[in-house]
Scaffold this active site. Structure first.
Site, mmCIF file in Angstrom:
data_model
loop_
_atom_site.group_PDB
_atom_site.id
_atom_site.type_symbol
_atom_site.label_atom_id
_atom_site.label_comp_id
_atom_site.label_asym_id
_atom_site.label_seq_id
_atom_site.Cartn_x
_atom_site.Cartn_y
_atom_site.Cartn_z
ATOM 1 N N HIS A 154 36.665 38.490 38.234
ATOM 2 C CA HIS A 154 36.062 37.370 37.496
ATOM 3 C C HIS A 154 35.119 36.631 38.424
ATOM 4 O O HIS A 154 35.348 36.540 39.635
ATOM 5 C CB HIS A 154 37.125 36.458 36.877
ATOM 6 C CG HIS A 154 37.821 35.509 37.803
ATOM 7 N ND1 HIS A 154 37.339 34.252 38.076
ATOM 8 C CD2 HIS A 154 38.977 35.616 38.514
ATOM 9 C CE1 HIS A 154 38.179 33.627 38.894
ATOM 10 N NE2 HIS A 154 39.172 34.428 39.185
ATOM 11 N N ASP A 207 38.080 32.278 45.168
ATOM 12 C CA ASP A 207 38.488 32.466 43.761
ATOM 13 C C ASP A 207 37.300 32.208 42.850
ATOM 14 O O ASP A 207 37.116 31.104 42.383
ATOM 15 C CB ASP A 207 39.642 31.518 43.442
ATOM 16 C CG ASP A 207 40.212 31.728 42.052
ATOM 17 O OD1 ASP A 207 39.859 32.721 41.410
ATOM 18 O OD2 ASP A 207 41.022 30.887 41.616
ATOM 19 N N GLU A 212 37.507 33.447 33.116
ATOM 20 C CA GLU A 212 38.911 33.781 33.430
ATOM 21 C C GLU A 212 39.747 32.520 33.562
ATOM 22 O O GLU A 212 40.881 32.436 33.105
ATOM 23 C CB GLU A 212 38.966 34.597 34.733
ATOM 24 C CG GLU A 212 40.348 35.120 35.078
ATOM 25 C CD GLU A 212 41.147 34.236 36.034
ATOM 26 O OE1 GLU A 212 42.257 34.615 36.396
ATOM 27 O OE2 GLU A 212 40.653 33.148 36.417
ATOM 28 N N GLU A 213 39.155 31.529 34.222
ATOM 29 C CA GLU A 213 39.949 30.339 34.593
ATOM 30 C C GLU A 213 40.535 29.583 33.398
ATOM 31 O O GLU A 213 41.685 29.161 33.459
ATOM 32 C CB GLU A 213 39.119 29.400 35.471
ATOM 33 C CG GLU A 213 38.718 29.984 36.829
ATOM 34 C CD GLU A 213 39.886 30.135 37.788
ATOM 35 O OE1 GLU A 213 41.027 29.791 37.431
ATOM 36 O OE2 GLU A 213 39.648 30.607 38.907
ATOM 37 N N ASP A 225 40.745 40.007 42.987
ATOM 38 C CA ASP A 225 40.779 38.557 42.755
ATOM 39 C C ASP A 225 41.358 37.876 43.994
ATOM 40 O O ASP A 225 42.518 38.098 44.349
ATOM 41 C CB ASP A 225 41.645 38.267 41.512
ATOM 42 C CG ASP A 225 41.423 36.867 40.962
ATOM 43 O OD1 ASP A 225 40.796 36.048 41.653
ATOM 44 O OD2 ASP A 225 41.891 36.599 39.839
#
Ligand code: BES
Ligand code: ZN
Length: 431
Positions: free
Chosen positions: A263, A275, A307-308, A336
């Site tokens: 992501h 991240d 994604e988050e 990730d």
């Protein structure tokens, strides 16, 4: 994406990786052979030449571009779109066919509601919205309603009044549902332990629902014992519909037997260097190496948006590749948070973990099982019945903070992640 692109042309894919694997095996055997029978000519394994092409500094350049030049990339934002363009541009440069796949998502932005007691000497209150509360403006009587069970409400119901409820026994959603059924115009839930309260509803409420600290709730209860209170409550819905996108890169005229994913969105709080600019950068480096070596057949790359806020990109992607009558990709590798931390960890389908362990051993790495359950895009694939694995590094003290910056990402770790994945791809091609 047309479903037929996911039909595996097994022969070509298997041939190339069989070549890599046989050379790996040959290289491994050489070390055990007696010196008298060893080949005098060193055998250069295509596999080790493949991994030697992976370059951590090259990948780190992408981390700088994504996390420093573009910066924080929350789902559905302009910087997220810029990052998608960046990734798409690089995949196209490496010769992949690219597609930007858009999708919609419900995004929640925390708003600041207000709650005022009307009358002399009103207390200062700092309410928070319960996540997924609807918005609204209400001026009404505040009624103490215990724990928010049906038996806690007055026999005549709440009829447009505001329910003051203590946390405990029932879920926040059940309290709000009960108060709504009793006719409340809004709900205020206060903590049953010291401190402020952050709570989630399971679905969007039809009346505003706020939370208060224990001290604030007790103060209101004490005031209510002295006489009736009228309060003014104002809240906005934090729900927005946004558009995000996945970026897909596939080899020309080829299908996706294995997907390498990462992501590229970040939380709003920081630039998301580890991240997950780290995983996205590593994905681009793997794509570059496979293109350079001409061994990109059967491997597709998907950089996931959003994604988050809840795996929206990968969930959307898997719905586009599950036609009833077509085989799906045989594996997905999720990169990730690969640039910070003291050890490699793996989580996912047991068969894949075994294969990646083998690849890691060939590199002298020793990954361990992930130490706690982690949510990520690999889960969208596993839920769709596609074997998937998360490769990540443990642990990042700056996770989801404004300090998750590029200066803490180690290029050497990006290189290890790229090498591990390249070897894993070879392992995945074997039956
Ligand atoms: N990158 C993390 C997941 C992760 C954490 C991978 C640690 C590797 C090591 C991901 O972006 C994340 O924050 N996931 C959340 C859930 C998500 C749906 C918001 C999590 O794991 O709590
Ligand atoms: Zn995260």
């Amino acid at each position: 994406m047309t479903p037929s692109r996911f039909t595996p042309p097994l022969s070509r894919f298997s041939f190339l990786w069989a070549l890599i694997l046989s050379c790996l095996a040959l290289a491994a055997c050489q070390g055990t052979e007696p010196s008298s029978t060893a080949s005098p000519t060193p055998t250069v394994s295509p596999s080790s030449s493949l991994t030697s092409l992976a370059n951590g500094d090259q990948a780190y350049g992408h981390v700088l571009a994504l996390a420093e030049d573009i910066g924080s990339r929350p789902a559905g934002s302009d910087p997220e779109r810029q990052a998608a363009q960046y990734i798409s541009h690089h995949l196209a440069t490496y010769g992949y066919q690219t597609q930007v796949q858009q999708f919609r998502l419900a995004y929640y932005v925390e708003q600041s509601p207000t709650l005022e007691v009307l009358g002399p000497a009103p207390p200062t209150l700092n309410p928070r919205p319960l996540r997924l509360s609807t918005g609204g403006e209400v001026t009404a009587e505040l009624v103490p309603t215990g724990l928010g069970r049906p038996q806690d409400f007055p026999p005549e119901g709440l009829k447009g009044r505001i329910a003051l409820i203590e946390r405990g026994e029932l879920s926040f959603s059940d309290k709000v549902t009960n108060a709504t059924a009793a006719g409340a115009a809004a709900v205020v839930i206060y903590n049953n332990v010291e401190g402020s309260l952050r709570g989630d509803l399971q679905e969007e409420s039809t009346i505003p629902a706020l939370s208060l600290s224990q001290a604030e709730g007790r103060h209101l209860q004490a005031l209510l014992e002295e006489g009736p209170l009228t309060v003014h409550l104002s809240a906005q819905s934090g729900q927005e519909t946004r558009t995000s996108q996945n970026v897909i890169g596939r080899p020309p005229q080829d299908d996706c037997q294995v997907i390498v994913g990462a992501h590229y969105d970040s939380v709003a709080a920081g630039p998301g260097a580890n991240d997950n600019a780290s995983g996205s950068a590593t994905l681009l480096e793997i794509a570059r190496v496979l293109d350079l070596s001409g061994q990109e057949q059967g491997v597709c790359f998907v950089a996931f948006g959003a994604e988050e806020p809840g795996l929206f990109g990968s969930r959307h992607f898997v719905t586009t590749l599950t036609p009833q009558d077509q085989p799906s990709p045989r594996a997905m590798v999720n990169l990730d948070m690969v640039g910070v931390g003291s050890e490699w960890q793996l989580m996912g389908s047991p068969g894949l973990i075994e294969k990646i362990d083998q690849a890691a051993a060939a590199l002298g790495l020793d990954p361990v099982p992930t130490s706690r359950h982690l949510s990520g895009d690999h889960l969208s694939f596993m839920d769709a019945g596609i074997p998937a694995i998360l490769i990540h590094r443990f642990e990042d003290p700056r996770y989801h903070t404004e300090s998750d910056r590029a200066e803490f990402v180690e290029p050497q770790l990006l290189e290890e992640a790229a090498k591990l994945t390249l070897l894993a791809l070879a392992e995945l091609a074997s039956p």
